[in-house]
Write a protein that holds these residues in place. Structure first.
Motif, short mmCIF file in Angstrom:
data_model
loop_
_atom_site.label_atom_id
_atom_site.label_comp_id
_atom_site.label_asym_id
_atom_site.label_seq_id
_atom_site.Cartn_x
_atom_site.Cartn_y
_atom_site.Cartn_z
N GLN A 184 0.82 -1.21 0.00
CA GLN A 184 0.00 0.00 0.00
C GLN A 184 0.85 1.26 0.00
OE1 GLN A 184 -2.99 0.07 2.98
NE2 GLN A 184 -4.31 -1.34 1.89
N VAL A 185 2.02 1.22 0.62
CA VAL A 185 2.91 2.38 0.64
C VAL A 185 3.33 2.73 -0.78
CG1 VAL A 185 5.14 3.26 1.40
CG2 VAL A 185 3.71 1.97 2.99
N ALA A 186 3.69 1.73 -1.54
CA ALA A 186 4.11 1.97 -2.92
C ALA A 186 2.97 2.56 -3.74
CB ALA A 186 4.61 0.67 -3.55
N LEU A 187 1.76 2.07 -3.52
CA LEU A 187 0.61 2.61 -4.25
C LEU A 187 0.33 4.05 -3.84
CD1 LEU A 187 -1.83 -0.45 -4.23
CD2 LEU A 187 -0.54 0.46 -6.16
N ALA A 188 0.45 4.34 -2.56
CA ALA A 188 0.22 5.71 -2.09
C ALA A 188 1.26 6.66 -2.67
CB ALA A 188 0.24 5.75 -0.57
N LYS A 189 2.52 6.22 -2.69
CA LYS A 189 3.57 7.05 -3.28
C LYS A 189 3.31 7.29 -4.76
CE LYS A 189 7.45 6.08 -0.22
NZ LYS A 189 8.83 5.64 -0.13
N GLN A 190 2.88 6.26 -5.44
CA GLN A 190 2.58 6.39 -6.87
C GLN A 190 1.42 7.35 -7.08
OE1 GLN A 190 1.49 2.72 -8.75
NE2 GLN A 190 1.73 3.54 -10.81
N GLU A 191 0.40 7.26 -6.21
CA GLU A 191 -0.75 8.16 -6.33
C GLU A 191 -0.34 9.62 -6.09
OE1 GLU A 191 -5.28 8.74 -4.62
OE2 GLU A 191 -3.93 7.38 -3.57
N VAL A 192 0.48 9.85 -5.06
CA VAL A 192 0.95 11.21 -4.78
C VAL A 192 1.75 11.73 -5.97
CG1 VAL A 192 2.50 12.58 -3.33
CG2 VAL A 192 0.90 10.98 -2.27
N HIS A 193 2.62 10.88 -6.50
CA HIS A 193 3.43 11.28 -7.65
C HIS A 193 2.53 11.66 -8.84
CE1 HIS A 193 6.97 11.48 -10.17
NE2 HIS A 193 6.37 10.69 -11.05
N CYS A 194 1.52 10.86 -9.11
CA CYS A 194 0.60 11.16 -10.22
C CYS A 194 -0.16 12.45 -9.98
CB CYS A 194 -0.38 10.01 -10.42
SG CYS A 194 0.37 8.53 -11.12
N LEU A 195 -0.59 12.65 -8.74
CA LEU A 195 -1.32 13.89 -8.43
C LEU A 195 -0.42 15.11 -8.59
CD1 LEU A 195 -3.30 12.68 -5.30
CD2 LEU A 195 -4.27 13.36 -7.51
N VAL A 196 0.81 15.01 -8.15
CA VAL A 196 1.76 16.12 -8.28
C VAL A 196 2.02 16.40 -9.76
CG1 VAL A 196 4.14 16.83 -7.87
CG2 VAL A 196 2.80 15.84 -6.01
N ASP A 197 2.14 15.35 -10.53
CA ASP A 197 2.40 15.53 -11.97
C ASP A 197 1.26 16.27 -12.67
OD1 ASP A 197 4.89 14.42 -12.00
OD2 ASP A 197 4.24 12.46 -12.74
N THR A 198 0.05 16.17 -12.13
CA THR A 198 -1.09 16.82 -12.78
C THR A 198 -1.36 18.23 -12.26
OG1 THR A 198 -2.70 15.89 -11.24
CG2 THR A 198 -2.18 14.59 -13.21
N LEU A 199 -0.66 18.64 -11.22
CA LEU A 199 -0.87 19.98 -10.67
C LEU A 199 -0.27 21.04 -11.58
CD1 LEU A 199 -0.04 19.75 -6.84
CD2 LEU A 199 -2.25 20.23 -7.89
N PRO A 200 -0.93 22.18 -11.66
CA PRO A 200 -0.30 23.29 -12.38
C PRO A 200 0.91 23.80 -11.59
CG PRO A 200 -2.44 23.95 -11.47
CD PRO A 200 -2.26 22.50 -11.17
N SER A 211 1.75 26.55 -10.65
CA SER A 211 1.43 27.56 -9.63
C SER A 211 1.05 26.94 -8.29
CB SER A 211 0.30 28.46 -10.13
OG SER A 211 -0.87 27.68 -10.35
N LEU A 212 0.70 25.65 -8.27
CA LEU A 212 0.29 25.00 -7.02
C LEU A 212 1.36 24.07 -6.46
CD1 LEU A 212 -3.44 24.15 -7.84
CD2 LEU A 212 -2.54 26.03 -6.45
N LEU A 213 2.45 23.88 -7.15
CA LEU A 213 3.48 22.94 -6.69
C LEU A 213 4.07 23.34 -5.35
CD1 LEU A 213 5.29 22.01 -10.00
CD2 LEU A 213 3.77 20.58 -8.62
N GLN A 214 4.34 24.63 -5.16
CA GLN A 214 4.92 25.06 -3.88
C GLN A 214 3.94 24.83 -2.73
OE1 GLN A 214 8.20 26.09 -3.33
NE2 GLN A 214 7.48 25.59 -1.28
N GLU A 215 2.66 25.06 -2.98
CA GLU A 215 1.65 24.82 -1.95
C GLU A 215 1.60 23.34 -1.58
OE1 GLU A 215 -3.09 25.63 -1.09
OE2 GLU A 215 -2.16 26.46 -2.89
N ALA A 216 1.68 22.48 -2.58
CA ALA A 216 1.68 21.03 -2.33
C ALA A 216 2.93 20.64 -1.53
CB ALA A 216 1.62 20.26 -3.64
N ALA A 217 4.07 21.19 -1.89
CA ALA A 217 5.32 20.91 -1.17
C ALA A 217 5.21 21.38 0.27
CB ALA A 217 6.50 21.56 -1.87
N ASN A 218 4.64 22.55 0.47
CA ASN A 218 4.47 23.08 1.83
C ASN A 218 3.56 22.18 2.66
OD1 ASN A 218 6.10 25.25 1.27
ND2 ASN A 218 4.42 26.66 0.89
#
Length: 67
Positions: free
Chosen positions: A2-18, A20-27
């Motif tokens: 499940q950890v690997a799947l969660a990491k993959q999901e976070v990675h996919c979500l980050v890849d789809t962010l504009p 302008s929102l990357l810094q907010e996600a990182a924060n």
């Protein structure tokens, strides 16, 4: 697994962010990490207090004071 799947999901979500929102996600991720570190610190502090209480007794005080 499940950890690997969660990491993959976070990675996919980050890849789809504009961009302008990357810094907010990182924060937000940093906030979560700090929150967990504080929880760990509080748990360690509680353990420290309980171990200190173990040594806080008249017999050990007398031995310590006469050393």
């Amino acid at each position: 697994m499940q950890v690997a799947l969660a990491k993959q999901e976070v990675h996919c979500l980050v890849d789809t962010l504009p961009a302008s929102l990357l810094q907010e996600a990182a924060n937000f991720i940093k906030f979560i990490k700090i929150r967990e570190e504080r929880k760990l610190y509080k748990d360690l502090e509680a353990l420290s207090v309980s171990s200190t209480n173990f040594w806080d007794n008249e017999i050990d005080d007398e031995v310590w004071n006469n050393a």
